[in-house]
Design an enzyme around this catalytic site. Structure first.
Site, PDB file in Angstrom:
ATOM      1  N   ASP A 323       0.861  -1.175   0.000  1.00  0.00           N
ATOM      2  CA  ASP A 323       0.000   0.000   0.000  1.00  0.00           C
ATOM      3  C   ASP A 323       0.900   1.229   0.000  1.00  0.00           C
ATOM      4  O   ASP A 323       2.105   1.143   0.190  1.00  0.00           O
ATOM      5  CB  ASP A 323      -0.928  -0.017   1.219  1.00  0.00           C
ATOM      6  CG  ASP A 323      -2.223   0.745   0.990  1.00  0.00           C
ATOM      7  OD1 ASP A 323      -2.276   1.560   0.051  1.00  0.00           O
ATOM      8  OD2 ASP A 323      -3.174   0.527   1.753  1.00  0.00           O
ATOM      9  N   GLU A 523     -10.229   7.094   4.524  1.00  0.00           N
ATOM     10  CA  GLU A 523      -9.143   6.603   5.366  1.00  0.00           C
ATOM     11  C   GLU A 523      -9.104   7.290   6.725  1.00  0.00           C
ATOM     12  O   GLU A 523     -10.133   7.554   7.335  1.00  0.00           O
ATOM     13  CB  GLU A 523      -7.817   6.694   4.606  1.00  0.00           C
ATOM     14  CG  GLU A 523      -7.839   5.828   3.342  1.00  0.00           C
ATOM     15  CD  GLU A 523      -6.490   5.649   2.708  1.00  0.00           C
ATOM     16  OE1 GLU A 523      -5.571   5.174   3.387  1.00  0.00           O
ATOM     17  OE2 GLU A 523      -6.342   5.971   1.506  1.00  0.00           O
TER      18      GLU A 523
END
Length: 820
Positions: A323, A523
């Site tokens: 990621d 997020e």
């Protein structure tokens, strides 16, 4: 599942026991190892001819070419010229990246840029066979990076549908629209099993229950990639899928994004890992490692889970991608050097802006033997295997492929019909007093609330921009707002529909529909200290109370990325619909709320909660099967028109305050988090003034003659290191009343950046936003894990400035710009 009325109240009959039935689920390996993962095999068999071809390609590749295959830069920091020089295996466009830096670039520009990178790689000087580049994006609820694309409900709503076949159709549409823009690879599906709804990515999860995630995982993979073993597999109009984030991202302590999951090995496997066996069986070709940790060990460096369990027990033969700079969080690593991640089983670094330093260090580590050549060859083999399976060696430039450039299909009526069905099936009816719903369309309908005519708000994060913010209706040319859908339904039947955001009216309506909820986020920006809806802004509640006090039947349509404590809003609503984040097809809501013109029900409510709904704002974690499970609405709850269930008056007792400033908002609407303060040095005068509301702004007057400052002080040190790593910024909304006569700085924790030019160039008395990347303060030496003073404004001169908002947020600004 039943509900029992007890006196004046009622309680859901709790389901006690294990989280979900494992009937039909893949079982762990039959071995003595109690932590073994299911013994599954992909339905995509190894092809001996492909493996022989990979042998030949590897034999001719230089070590430099091999290292480049495992490094993935972002288009915001890499150019086609860099591609030609380095020959990277992949590129990505992150949440705030787009052609030319224009997040609203037309689809044709995306296709053009796809060609540019492909052509650059194809024209490079290869030692052997030319290896095509692959481009990945986060198409997590449709190809929603692209203006005009079909935008599906976020996963939390899809979980409420309980419809795996529709999930497959959604994958099919998403893949086709990606192919239109020449993009090969989708970082989807998210298979997180969300256990604490304070997590900012809750809406990316299908459910708190592993069984729903398990039932959806393989179907979404099949929709995106095609069914393994058939001619459609990774054929025209299909893209490479990614199961993410492996593993445990939905179970971090306190719902902290990128945090630590304390679960046992068996819980990691049986709860958080539930979606991976069916995804692997369906032939998913990539798996993304999680930012999070498992019992203190970062997943990007977790050999036990990446190599032994994923690649070993489950025989996953695709590749593992990282990621966004996640490798930099592994102990002993930085964003530009991390042999530990490769040696643990990571096959491709996601290195958006760290790629050059990472390439150089990885090359040196391979040459020194710190990263064994066998490990590098295995990683490159896996990447080449996926590219061969996806026919990338044979497809030619993106613009030459089937569906490429078919912009008439982007957001087409056929695709939007699939999304509209998903909206209808995802709606959950929580309350329907006196069976107010369904409504007659032949009446005078008032539509209120800031979500009523706001497509960005109904779509949520990961929509055109990373956070889904700063969007207008013009950015959604093929979409329909909730109000527009209501207006169509009502006018067609001879009724009237009036939009009034604040709920005011000149003629008393027959019924009011109030659309409100969370503003978009993504997020860690969405992490919350509690589940109370909008603690500092009660305007939606005030609207509801005003309408109900006037005797107007009122329907609430609640937009949110998670279940929330909305007891006051429920009490002030005759009917209450959890719409979650429905995406571009607002008409799907009116399809269910209203009868047709003949008085018949068009569509009944079908959605059932895939997350438990809290009775209190501090009631988290709250999951089916927990001890003392006592939700307001249990997992699986959802009324239909025929149900005669009365919701009693609910407690509106104010919940205890959460961690101050934990939502990233430090000053707004005149309020500071509990225990916080503005402190001024001698020579600075401060007073409250009005901007949007009464005394919601502070006016600071620096009188000059000595160094003076205004300090925003937290009640305890803040840890904003992860926000810094995620390239968030300090944002200050300000208005200059008198320009500075000397240098002005804005600081944090003892370091500062100059802002004099920005303040002097601002038009007098006009509101502006000062955006300073957190990385500026970190580079200057601030300890971003211990920030006690998140804002210090200083000058030795004269200055009069108003400040109305201070927050940490996402902004598309250069991260290396540290003077303003």
């Amino acid at each position: 599942m039943g509900y029992l009325r007890v006196g004046a109240g009622w309680r859901a009959l709790a389901i006690v026991g294990l989280l979900a039935s494992t009937a039909g689920a893949a079982q762990p390996n039959a071995s003595a190892d109690p932590n073994a993962w299911p013994n599954v095999h992909s339905r995509v068999a190894l092809d001996p001819a492909q493996e022989a071809r990979i042998d030949k390609i590897l034999a001719k590749m230089t070590v430099e070419e091999k290292v480049a295959q495992i490094v993935q830069p972002d288009i915001s920091s890499v150019t086609p010229a860099d591609m030609r020089k380095y020959k990277f295996g992949s590129i990505l466009a992150g949440g705030n990246s787009a052609p030319g830096g224009n997040e609203k670039a037309p689809a044709a520009e995306w296709l053009k840029l796809s060609d540019s990178f492909w052509n650059a790689g194809n024209s490079a000087a290869w030692a052997g066979e030319k290896i095509p580049v692959m481009w990945g994006v986060d198409a997590v609820h449709g190809h929603a990076n692209i203006v005009g694309a079909t935008i599906f409900p976020q996963n939390i709503g899809l979980g409420a549908m309980r419809n795996p076949e529709l999930i497959k159709k959604i994958g099919e549409v998403t893949a086709k629209e990606m192919a239109i823009t020449g993009i090969d690879w989708d970082f989807s599906p998210t298979l997180a099993v969300v256990r604490d709804d304070r997590w900012g990515r809750t809406y990316e999860g299908f459910s708190e229950d592993p069984e729903i995630v398990r039932s959806y995982a393989g179907k979404m993979v099949e929709g995106l990639q095609g069914v393994a073993g058939t001619p459609e597999f990774l054929g025209p109009g299909k893209v490479i899928a990614t199961a993410k984030h492996f593993v445990g991202d939905g179970g971090t302590a306190n719902g902290k994004d990128q945090g630590d999951n304390p679960s046992t090995d068996q819980q990691i496997r049986d709860i958080h890992g539930a979606g991976y066996p069916p995804a692997v069986e369906a032939g998913v070709q990539t798996v993304m490692a999680s930012y999070s940790s498992v019992r203190g060990q970062k997943m990007h460096g977790n050999r036990e889970l990446l190599t032994n369990r994923l690649k070993g027990d489950m025989h996953f033969d695709g590749f593992v991608v990282g990621d966004w700079n996640g490798h930099g969080q592994v102990p002993t690593c930085t964003t530009t050097s991390c042999p530990a991640a490769v040696n643990a089983g990571l096959d491709m670094f996601m290195a958006p802006d760290s790629w050059k330093g990472l390439y150089d260090s990885t090359l040196a580590q391979v040459k020194s033997g710190e990263i064994p050549m066998t490990r590098l060859d295995d990683a490159v083999r896996r990447i080449l295997r996926v590219k061969l399976r996806a026919h990338l060696f044979d497809k030619g430039a993106p613009s030459t492929r089937p569906y490429a450039g078919r912009f008439d299909l982007l957001g087409s009526a056929e695709h939007r019909a699939v999304a509209r069905q998903a909206v209808r099936e995802s709606l959950v009816l929580l309350k329907n007093e006196g069976q107010l719903l369904p409504l007659s369309p032949k009446t005078n309908v008032l539509v209120a609330g800031d979500g009523a005519d706001n497509i960005g708000k109904q779509s949520g994060g990961w929509t055109i921009t990373w956070q889904g913010t700063d969007l207008t209706k013009a950015d959604f040319p093929h979409a329909q707002s909730i109000f527009s859908g209501i207006e169509d339904a009502v006018k067609a039947a001879g009724g009237t529909a009036t939009l009034s955001t604040d709920g005011s009216y000149s003629r008393k309506p027959d019924v009011a529909i109030v659309v409100f909820g969370e503003n978009p986020y993504a997020e860690m920006v969405g992490d919350r200290p509690s589940l109370e809806f909008s603690p500092s802004d009660k305007s939606a509640l005030e609207t509801l109370r005003k309408l109900t006090a006037a005797g107007i039947p009122t329907v609430s349509v609640f937009l949110s990325g998670r279940p929330m404590w909305v007891n006051p809003e429920l009490n002030s609503s005759d009917a209450f619909v959890a719409a979650f984040l429905p995406g571009s097809e607002g008409g799907g809501i009116s399809d269910v709320l209203f009868r047709d013109s003949a008085g018949n029900v068009r569509y009944d409510f079908r959605g059932k909660l895939s997350f438990s709904w809290p009775r209190r704002a501090d009631q988290t974690p709250l999951n089916r099967g927990d001890a003392n499970y006592d939700p307001l609405f249990a997992f699986g709850y959802g009324l239909t028109f025929a149900d005669k269930v009365s919701v009693p008056e609910l407690s509106e007792e104010k919940p205890a305050a959460g961690a101050a400033g934990a939502d990233g908002v430090y000053f707004a609407r005149g309020a500071l988090p509990t225990g916080w303060s503005f402190a001024t040095s001698p020579g600075v005068n401060a007073r409250a003034i009005d901007r949007r509301g009464q005394e919601d702004t502070r006016l600071f007057t620096f009188n000059g003659g000595a160094m003076q400052s205004v300090r925003l002080t937290a009640n305890q040190p803040l840890d904003i290191a992860r926000e810094t790593n995620a390239e968030l910024s300090l944002q200050v909304e300000y208005s200059v009343h008198s320009a500075p006569s000397s240098v002005v700085t804005v600081g944090m924790e003892g370091v500062s950046v100059p802002v004099t030019d920005a303040l002097r160039s601002s038009a007098k008395d006009s509101w502006q936003t000062l955006t300073i990347p957190l990385r500026c303060f970190a580079k200057a030496g601030a300890d971003m894990a211990k920030v006690s003073t998140p804002l210090v404004m200083s000058t030795s001169g004269q200055l009069t400035i108003a400040v109305s908002d201070v927050r940490i947020a996402s902004a598309n600004v250069p991260q290396d710009r540290c003077a303003f």
